[in-house]
Write a protein that holds these residues in place. Structure first.
Motif, short mmCIF file in Angstrom:
data_model
loop_
_atom_site.label_atom_id
_atom_site.label_comp_id
_atom_site.label_asym_id
_atom_site.label_seq_id
_atom_site.Cartn_x
_atom_site.Cartn_y
_atom_site.Cartn_z
N ALA A 87 0.96 -1.18 0.07
CA ALA A 87 0.03 0.01 0.01
C ALA A 87 0.80 1.21 0.04
N VAL A 88 1.56 1.61 -1.35
CA VAL A 88 2.17 2.84 -1.36
C VAL A 88 1.30 3.86 -2.06
N SER A 89 1.00 5.17 -1.38
CA SER A 89 0.07 5.73 -1.98
C SER A 89 0.96 6.91 -2.86
N ILE A 90 0.56 7.05 -3.99
CA ILE A 90 1.22 8.28 -4.87
C ILE A 90 0.06 9.04 -5.35
N THR B 259 -3.36 7.46 -4.96
CA THR B 259 -3.51 5.95 -5.58
C THR B 259 -2.76 4.92 -4.94
N LEU B 260 -3.20 3.83 -4.43
CA LEU B 260 -2.57 2.88 -4.00
C LEU B 260 -1.68 2.14 -4.73
N ASN B 261 -0.63 1.84 -4.40
CA ASN B 261 0.28 1.00 -5.44
C ASN B 261 1.03 -0.15 -4.54
N TYR B 262 1.20 -1.42 -5.24
CA TYR B 262 2.40 -2.23 -4.62
C TYR B 262 3.48 -1.66 -5.16
N GLY B 263 4.39 -1.34 -4.05
CA GLY B 263 5.76 -0.92 -4.46
C GLY B 263 7.06 -1.73 -3.87
N TYR B 264 7.94 -1.60 -4.55
CA TYR B 264 9.34 -1.95 -4.15
C TYR B 264 10.47 -1.21 -4.17
N VAL C 188 9.86 1.05 -7.52
CA VAL C 188 9.14 0.95 -8.62
C VAL C 188 7.83 0.36 -8.11
N GLY C 189 6.74 0.81 -8.53
CA GLY C 189 5.18 0.59 -8.20
C GLY C 189 4.29 0.21 -9.34
N THR C 190 3.24 -0.69 -9.14
CA THR C 190 2.47 -0.73 -9.91
C THR C 190 1.02 -0.64 -9.34
N ASN C 191 0.12 -0.30 -10.11
CA ASN C 191 -1.34 0.05 -9.60
C ASN C 191 -2.02 -1.11 -9.00
N LYS C 192 -2.44 -0.79 -7.63
CA LYS C 192 -2.95 -1.87 -6.75
C LYS C 192 -4.15 -2.44 -7.10
N GLN C 193 -5.23 -1.43 -7.64
CA GLN C 193 -6.26 -1.57 -7.90
C GLN C 193 -6.34 -2.56 -9.09
#
Length: 359
Positions: free
Chosen positions: A138-141, A144-149, A168-173
């Protein structure tokens, strides 16, 4: 609980339990697999991004105008690099110098790059201070929540001096939607199988219950004296236990028909014999002893033809014997009284007729 409900409980119960367990297990496995796959993809992209920056020789440094360089490469102007990575992977890339966002492919709602914002305290503690790689669900940009590393960036030639990090992140939804569609398909397939099992089990239970009720009604008719009942040929040809029960029912019916016929024939013979014995007694010329031995036969006569007819045979002989009739009248009355109380009417009953003429 009737037989139909018992069959349904036995067949449908395990299917429902297995279906629920399958769904729960599938949901867990798919989610875990998706999470592992997402984490590995993010980690791989982060490593590739860091390698792309590190291929430039020289140290990381900040110039007087605030730009971050890696040797002769201006990271603050690396839009082409981060945009190309996003186009190829579908993932947003961000380079942090310290805890500040220097370059990113992430855009706000106006189409501007999200720059100069700072990383959260947890991320700073784990990555910049702890030197760990960190995966977050849950990384917020910009809301917008993202899976992030997150991966730490070390100064050139050092394995202890951390100068920043790559994210690096990708849209969680979007990722969750893919998983939900997959899970929906699996759940729909399991439910469809369960429904098919339910329909088949219900049909099977109804058929078995109906056939057994039919067999029971047939036996009840036979017990009531209807020896002309018929059984469905389909049941007679069945190879299962229902077929066995139907065939045994027919065997019972036929046996009862034969027994009834034999009893009627023997009763007729007995009546004829009693008439002859009575005639002989009237002539007062015979000295003999008749013993009724077949208790089972007389009991069947009594149960089918009735006590009255059975005793009439005996009385027909005794009453025509003249003086001897008084001897047997009391005996027969006693036996009839025993029969009325529910005990067995017949055992061995000697019938003796004496000749009243002197020798």
């Amino acid at each position: 609980m009737n037989l139909k409900k018992k069959i349904l409980a036995i067949t449908i119960g395990p299917v429902l339990i297995l279906g629920i367990i399958t769904i729960l297990f599938t949901v867990t496995m798919v989610k875990n697999s998706m999470m592992d796959e997402t984490k590995d993809a993010l980690k791989g992209t982060a490593a590739a991004t860091l390698a792309a920056y590190d291929q430039n020789t020289g140290d990381y440094l900040e110039t007087s105008n605030g730009d971050i360089w890696k040797g002769s490469y201006n990271i603050s102007k690396s839009e082409n690099l981060v945009d190309r990575i996003k186009d190829n992977t579908g993932m947003d890339v961000t380079f942090f110098y310290g805890d500040k966002r220097i370059m990113t492919s992430a855009m706000d709602e106006n189409g501007n790059r999200i720059l100069k914002s700072k990383a959260g305290d947890v991320i700073v503690e784990k990555v910049l201070n702890g030197g760990e790689e960190y995966f977050s669900e849950a990384v917020s940009i910009e809301g917008t929540l993202n899976y992030g590393y997150f991966m730490p960036v070390y100064q050139n030639g050092s394995d202890t001096d951390i100068v920043g990090m790559v994210f690096v992140g990708t849209n969680k939804q979007d990722k969750d939607a893919v998983v939900m569609r997959l899970l929906g398909s699996i759940v729909a397939a399991v439910v469809a199988i369960m429904l098919v099992c339910l329909i088949v089990s219900t049909k099977l239970a109804s058929t078995i219950s109906k056939n057994i009720r039919t067999s029971i009604k047939t036996v009840e008719k036979i017990a009531a004296g209807d020896l002309n009942v018929q059984v469905n040929n389909k049941l007679l040809k069945s190879k299962d236990e229902i077929g066995d029960l139907s065939r045994v029912t027919i065997t019972l019916r036929d046996a009862m028909q034969r027994t009834t016929l034999e009893i009627n024939q023997n009763v007729q013979k007995l009546l004829e014999a009693s008439s002859l014995l009575g005639t002989a007694a009237d002539n007062n010329t015979v000295l003999f002893c008749c013993e009724l031995k077949d208790q089972l036969f007389l009991s069947l006569v009594n149960s089918i033809m009735g006590t009255e007819i059975t005793c009439r045979v005996i009385q027909n002989v005794v009453q025509k014997s003249g003086a001897a009739a008084q001897i047997f009248t009391l005996t027969i009355n006693i036996l009839l009284g025993i029969s009325a109380s529910g005990s067995s009417l017949f055992c061995k009953i000697p019938i003796v007729i004496w000749d009243t003429k002197p020798f």
